[in-house]
Structure formats: C-alpha cells, structure tokens
Write a protein that holds these residues in place. Sequence first.
Motif: not given
Length: 1007
Positions: A125-129, A243-246
């Motif tokens: 998986g990964n985390l996008v900021k 800053e929003s994270r997904c």
Amino acid sequence: MDGYDLKGTKGDTPVTFVRAEFNNVALGDSSKVTVSSEGTAKYNFTSSFDFTSEGTNTLDDLAHKPVFLTVFEVLPKEKKQKEEKTVILGQAVVDLLPLLEGQCCLEVTVSVSEALLTTAQILGGNLVKVTLEAAYSVPEIFGTTGPPQNYMVGLQLPTIGEKDCAIFFKNGTLKLGGEKEYVPRPKKWPIANILAPGAQYIPDSFITGGPFVEEDGELNCPEDKDFRNQAETLKKRIVWDFESRCYLDPPAVANFQKRIADCRFWPVEITRVPVAPVSKGKSTKVDKGDDDGQVFFHGVAYVNMVPLLYPGVKRIRGAFRVYPYLDGPVYEKTKCLFSLFHDVGHQNKLGNVPGINSPLAKPILTKIVKEEKPPREKDTVRKVWSLERMLRGSIKSQSSDNPLEGEVPLYQNAEGQQYVEAGTYLLLEIELEKALVPKRLPEELASRVKEMIPPRPALVRRTGGAQKAVDDYHAQIQNIATAILEEYHKMFGKELTSGKDLDNQTLENHKCQLNYELNCSGKYFAFKEQLKVKHSFKKKKKSFEEFIFLVSCLLFAFGNETQTAAVATSTTSEQLRLFAYEAQVNEDFPLATVYYEERLVRDNQNLEHWLDYGSFCLLTNDILKAQECFRKALSLNQTNIDSLLLCGLVAIMLEHYEEAEIFFEDATCLEPTNVVAWTLLGLFYEIQNNDIRMEMAFHEAAKQLNARLAKEKSTAETVDVEGKLESSLTALGVVIASPSKGDIPQGEFMVKCSKISKSQISLLVLASSASPGVSQRPSTIFMETTRFLMKVNAVQYVHRVLAHELLHPQGGPSCEYYLVLAEIHLLKKDFAKAEEYIHAASQMDYLNPNVWGLKGHHFYLSGNHAEAKECYERTLSFVVDAAEMHFIYLRLGSIYLEEGEVRNAKNTYLLACKKSPSCLTWLGVGIACYRLEELTEAEDALSEANAMNNYNAEVWAYLTLVCLKAGRQLEAEQSYKYTLKLKLKDEALLKEIHMVQDMVGFGDPSF
C-alpha cells in the motif's frame, strides 16, 4: 489520561470531564473529576469506535482525521437552573496516522486489538499526502467585503480498489497583497471543528517552500521570476495551508499508477460558493436542470502527475495555472466526465451544502464517488446527451476558429476566464510515503558494475622486476668504479699522498698507463662483460632509446645527474596524442594505431589513454576493441563518468540493453549534475520505448543545465572591452590579450584560457562571432550531448540527438547544428550533402570562423584547392581562431607549396609549429626552407621532424636532398637508405633525389 495545569473559570479546583470525538461523532464522556489544587486530574476513561473498510470509519478517515479530546468544566448550578452548564477548557488532537504505518499503540495510549493492515498491505500500500498552500494572483473581483464566500478546491484520488476518493479543501482565507507568506509555516488539519488555539496545526509538518526553478509544475522558468515574486508579494491570494491524506491499498496503488500512465494530467478544481443561501425556497427537487446547479468562478488546474512515475520520486510540488472549467477541454485532457462541484450550486440553494454552512458537516459526495440513490433514467439520458453535445461542440471548435453563423456556444465560463486574465495559479504539493517506481540505490549500481567489470588491482612491485634490474645495474657500475679506483691507487698511490698538485699531462699519463695495465691483465674485458645488458635490437628506434637509457644510468651512477636531462629526450603523452589525432584526420589509421598503442605501452594505468584509443576504435567501427578499451578504463576507475557513458553507448551498439541501463544510471548517481549523462539515459529509454522515463531523464538534464547556466550568469564578470566578443569570453573565464599592431602576424590571436577546454573555446566562437544584432540561442541539452558524441566519435547516435534538437523549444536549426551535420557527411565522403549543410550554416552565421574552416576542408578533400585556399585565408583573417587551426595551417601550407608560394608556406607552417608542433609541421617548414635554399634552417626543421617521427619516409627524403646539396656524402647515403627502406610513395620526390644525385655525383650507395 492525566490533565496538567488545569484552571477553571469559577475557581482553581473545577469539576471537569473529557469527551472523545472522531469523525464528528462523540465516542463518550469520562466521569467527572475534581481538579486538585496543583491543577492535575486523573481521568479513568476508555472509549472505542468500530473500523470498517467500507462504511462510517474507513482507512481514509484514519489517515486525515484526528481524535479530539475536549476538556469541559462543569459550572455550578444556579438557582432555578435545571441542566448543568459546561465550558470548554481545552482540546487535544491525536493523529492516528501511525496506526496505518503498522503501529498498534501510540504514546497517548490509543491502541488497537490487532494491526489494522496486514504485512502485505503495509508493503504494497501507499499513503498520499496532498498539501494545498495557496492560490495566488486571484481575480480582483474577489474582495473581503460583501457576502461571505467559501473558497474551495477539490480533486479525486483512487482509494480501495477502483473507487475514487474526493479530497476537498474548504474555507480558504482571502488575503490582500503586501507581504509574502512566511516559511517554514505549519500545515493545518483540513477540518474546521478544532476549538483550541494551535490545535489546528499538524505536529512536525511544515511548508518549507524552496526555489521556484526547482519546482515540478509550471511558471518555473527564469522568465517567470518577476511575475512569481509580484504575485506572491503584492497581489491577492487565497491561503489554505491544509494537508489531506489518503490511504491507497495495493490494488489502488496499481490503479493509480495505471491512470497516471494512461492520462498524465489530473484535474484540480477551484470554485467560490456563497456561504449564505442564495434562495430560501422550499423546493426539494434535486434535478431542476443544469442552471439550478450553477457553480460560481469554476476553474481547473491541470497537474502533471507523470513525475510520480519517475524512479525514486515521491514528491511533486509546483505552481499550476488555473483555467476556466469547460467540459470539453477537461475531458480531452483528463478523461474526466464530471466535475466534483457539479452538485454544489444546487445543494447550496437548498441550504444544505455539506462542509459549507456547517463546520461540523461531512464532506460532500459526488456522483462519481457515491450516490445515495441510483440515478434516474431521465438523468442518465440527459447526461449522455449533454456529453455528446459537448464533444460535437469541441469538434466544431477545433475545425473552425469562429462559430458558425447563428450558432450559440454550448459552454461558456466568463467567470472562470477571469482566472486566466489575472494569471491565477495554485501552489500544490503531492507526496507519497513510498515511490511508485523504486529506484536502484547507488550501492546496488556500483555492485552491478563491479560484477560486470572487476576493478583492476594495483600493480604490485615485484622484487625481480625492472626496478630491481636497474638498481642492480647501478650497483654493478659502482662496484666496477670502486675496483678501478683501487687499481689506480695501487699504481699511483704514493704520488697522490705526497701532497703535490698533479698537472693535466701527469693525469693523462696515469690514464694511459692504467688503460695499458687493465688491458694486459684482462681486467678491462672482465669489467666490460659485467656491464653488458641482455637485449634484442629488433628496431633501431628501440636500440637508440635503450642506449640513451643505459648512458643515463651510467651518468646517474657516477652522480652526474645534470647531464641526464640533456641526453634523455622523449616525446610526451600529449604529443603522442596529437600525432595520433593528426594521423587519424589524415586517414592514416595504421600510423594512428601505432601512436595510440605507444601511449598504452608507456602507461597502461592511465585511463585517458584507454578512452582515446577506444574512441579511435569507434571511428574505425571496431566495436569489440572499443568495448575492451572502455571496460579497461572503467576497471581503473569505476567512478569515471566518461568511462561509464562510453561503456553504455557500446552496450547499446551490441544490444546489451540491461548493461547499458546500469552504466547510465550509475553515471547519473555518481554525478547528478551531469547534463550529458541524463540526456544519454533519456536516449536509451527512447530506444526502449519508455516514454515516461525518457521524459524524466530529459527533464532532469534540462534542470541541471538551467541551474548551471544561471550560476554562470550570476558569477560572470563581464568586461566590455572591444565589443561583444570579449564580454562573452570573459563570462566563461577567458581573458583576451589585445596585441598592438605589428606584434602578431595576421590571423594569429592570443587567448589565455582559465578552466576551459579547447572544445569550449570552439563552441564559444560560434556564440561570439555572429553578426551584430543576431541573438544567440542558449545551449540545449541535445547540443551538449552532440558535442560529447562527436568528441568520442560515436557518430551513430548524433542523428538521433539532432532530431530532438529540432523539436526542442529552445532548439531548432542553428549554425552549430548544420556544422555537425556537415562534419558527419565529410566523414562519409558525401561532399554534396556536406556542401548543402555548410551553405546553410554560412547563411545563418557568415562571420563564424568554424564555418569557413569547415568549408575549406570540404573543398580541400574534394580536390578544389583554389577554393580551399580562399576559405582558409578567410579563416585566418578572423580575430578568433577556429576550432581546429592545426589542420587549417597544415592544409593551407601544403596548398602554398603546390602553388609555389614558398614564403607564405614557411610562415604558415611556423604558426602551426608555434601552436602545436608535430612531425608534419616541422616537415612543412623544412620543405619550405629547402625550396628557399635555406639549407641550415631546413636541416634544423627536418631534424626536429625526425626526432618526433623517424619513420616518416618524406622526412628522410628531404634530409637526403639537404645532405646532397651540402656535400655530405656519408649522411646523404644513410638518409637515402632509410628513404628506400621506409618505401617513399612520392615518385616525383624520388625522381628529384635521383636527379640531384646525378648532379653531385654521389649519394646512391648501390653504385
């Protein structure tokens, strides 16, 4: 949970409790606790919430929504008060992001019974900021007065599976110009229900900014500097700093990667929505037509996401221009059918726009993300019909610049057009926790290179090697000298001890008696045998050099070191390189091979010798030998950039593509600022049809070139002396010495170079010698790479690079471009094509000495010596020398000799000897002096030529003529023998020798 420094509004020992909230839902309240006199309190409180992959609390919620812990004070009840009143004392914010990174417990004792993600999900998986900083240079109509407005920005990202998650940034703050936003500044949570001061800032997360030229978006060119400074200082802007994270699970990562590859641009929408409802009507119908859902000041920025597919890239940040949102262009560029804000205007009329009027409301959901009700057939038909009308309108607009008579434009966005007129742009950052495409580490690349080409170990000095033999020879000479001195003392010791001075006659008598005694006793022959050296005189040149070496050893052993320099004379490595290049240009490849190999014999630990020989092998199309040379050079120094690049080029020629990629990548890792390395890596990816990585390499090459040019421009010291040329030269570190009249012959120009190579000077000529008023284009990555390829004779790739130069925004046909093409066709003996390109170059820059020099070479090689002479003379008349003056001097001198202009030939050859002496330059001087009957000067010049190359038959031939004219029979016959032995090919010169022999009556030892 413990509380410290708690103070109430009604006293120092208030009654308090804690409420936990997540995702706008209260998780529970603690029991009421009285604060102690020290201001502390202990809350025995536990609360929990359920996590589901699809539902109320998802992974995305955990990624960008914190847990709020709010401390309330319970006020004492007043008379007739039925319910307790509370006051908020403070609020704590708990970031749950570590739970998505594999942790099961946080310092604030937020824990889970088991890990939220499996090991496979964590690894795949990964985390996008996504950080939205601001929108700069917004339209002037945006004002702080009037009805309150909500400035919103939104974009979509894929989340679990193929679903999309809409990310919204609401409640932007409109600011007037006057000062820049300070950096570093903290990032904020993208939610509005934060009550405590300072709690809206994300811990340890800051906006740091950076030079705009290093950004990945638009408006990052030097010419945009003034506009950026003005927009970010003086003009209005809307600031978010959110800053929003997904979170992206492994399937979503693959989907994200595929969508970027299929459609490189991502739409980021911006709009302005009135906070107060426009109408208070009671209508509850959702679908009243398109006008009911109007969005105000609807714009879109197109973010190029392709850099996220570059190896090792985890972050893009830049400025992106805002354009009016029009369905046709958005669909063509991003393949997105619907806008994120297509329901905002209609819902606002009902007064129930989520996230606009109520700070505690949930984010809005679009029809793409989620629909509470299935769409009605009527809505679907209308959407499809609208899409068809949009596409037809797009086709009509492409086929004609003007709309048809009576045709009304289907889509207009006058408000959005104001973004373009104002020059609005979004400053946006997208960051990944892990790169989508892993990059090989420098250690891995170095290890792979070492596996393919093991480093050559340093030579170990052997005890029985050449140095020991020399040391033994010195010791033997000293022993023999000691023995001879002992014999001398035995014979004449009494005379030496008497204290009388011995005259020269007495010393000469002692010498004769000593020689007689040594010969009679046989000691002389014994000493002579001890000094003999085992060797094989296969070549007289070798025997001569060995004789010099032995004499130098003898003098060294006797301590007479001052005479060694006079005896031992030899050509240097640079001279041998010049001789080899001279033979190479004259297409005497066997002689060039001899010189290149001679350099290797002298020093095979010098990688430059191997690189030069390998480049020569590329010219002769001996690819395997070139590969061997380049690999040996790399084995000597595995961090040498040129060796890595040349190994990569040869690997492509041999279709060893995996090896080529490793070589090029290692070069870019070792020297990230090398423009040629990045460009060649891009060419390799082009051959592999990998467009994304090709774009990455070319982008990085251009970035490094622009940084270098900007640095040179900022540090240059421009001195305006004698016009534009000196300013250009000084900017690159070249100092011009302006000679007085009569000091230097016409055509000679003294240039003192500081930290600049000959090739750079020749390129500087192209930029400085243009006619006044003609602007010179800056260098491009492809022309720099072309120069490198021409230097190493890798002409197989030049056409591919020049094709890119034609398409480059700053490139296109230039004088240098045509000169390179002409040079390539001259190598192929295609004189017609070469003449065509030289003519094009002269039309672009007729004052360029390189143009006239190459034009002279073209005429010379095609046999038109009269035209060649005119071109060469014009080249010499320029103030600045051409790139290859050595061959211009040689060929012009030979033309002068052919036409009988002997004095001009002598002066021309002397200029060549002054700049770069060689056997051919001194031979030309010798021939000219001989024709002028200056026999002494002729002999001196020919002796210099013979010392540099004693295998040149023409040198021996003219030495024969000089000796015949001087009456030296023995030397004439010796020179004539070498002339015949070396097989002189000039029959006319051989006939001249025979004629002079007949005239003087000697010189031919065969009679």
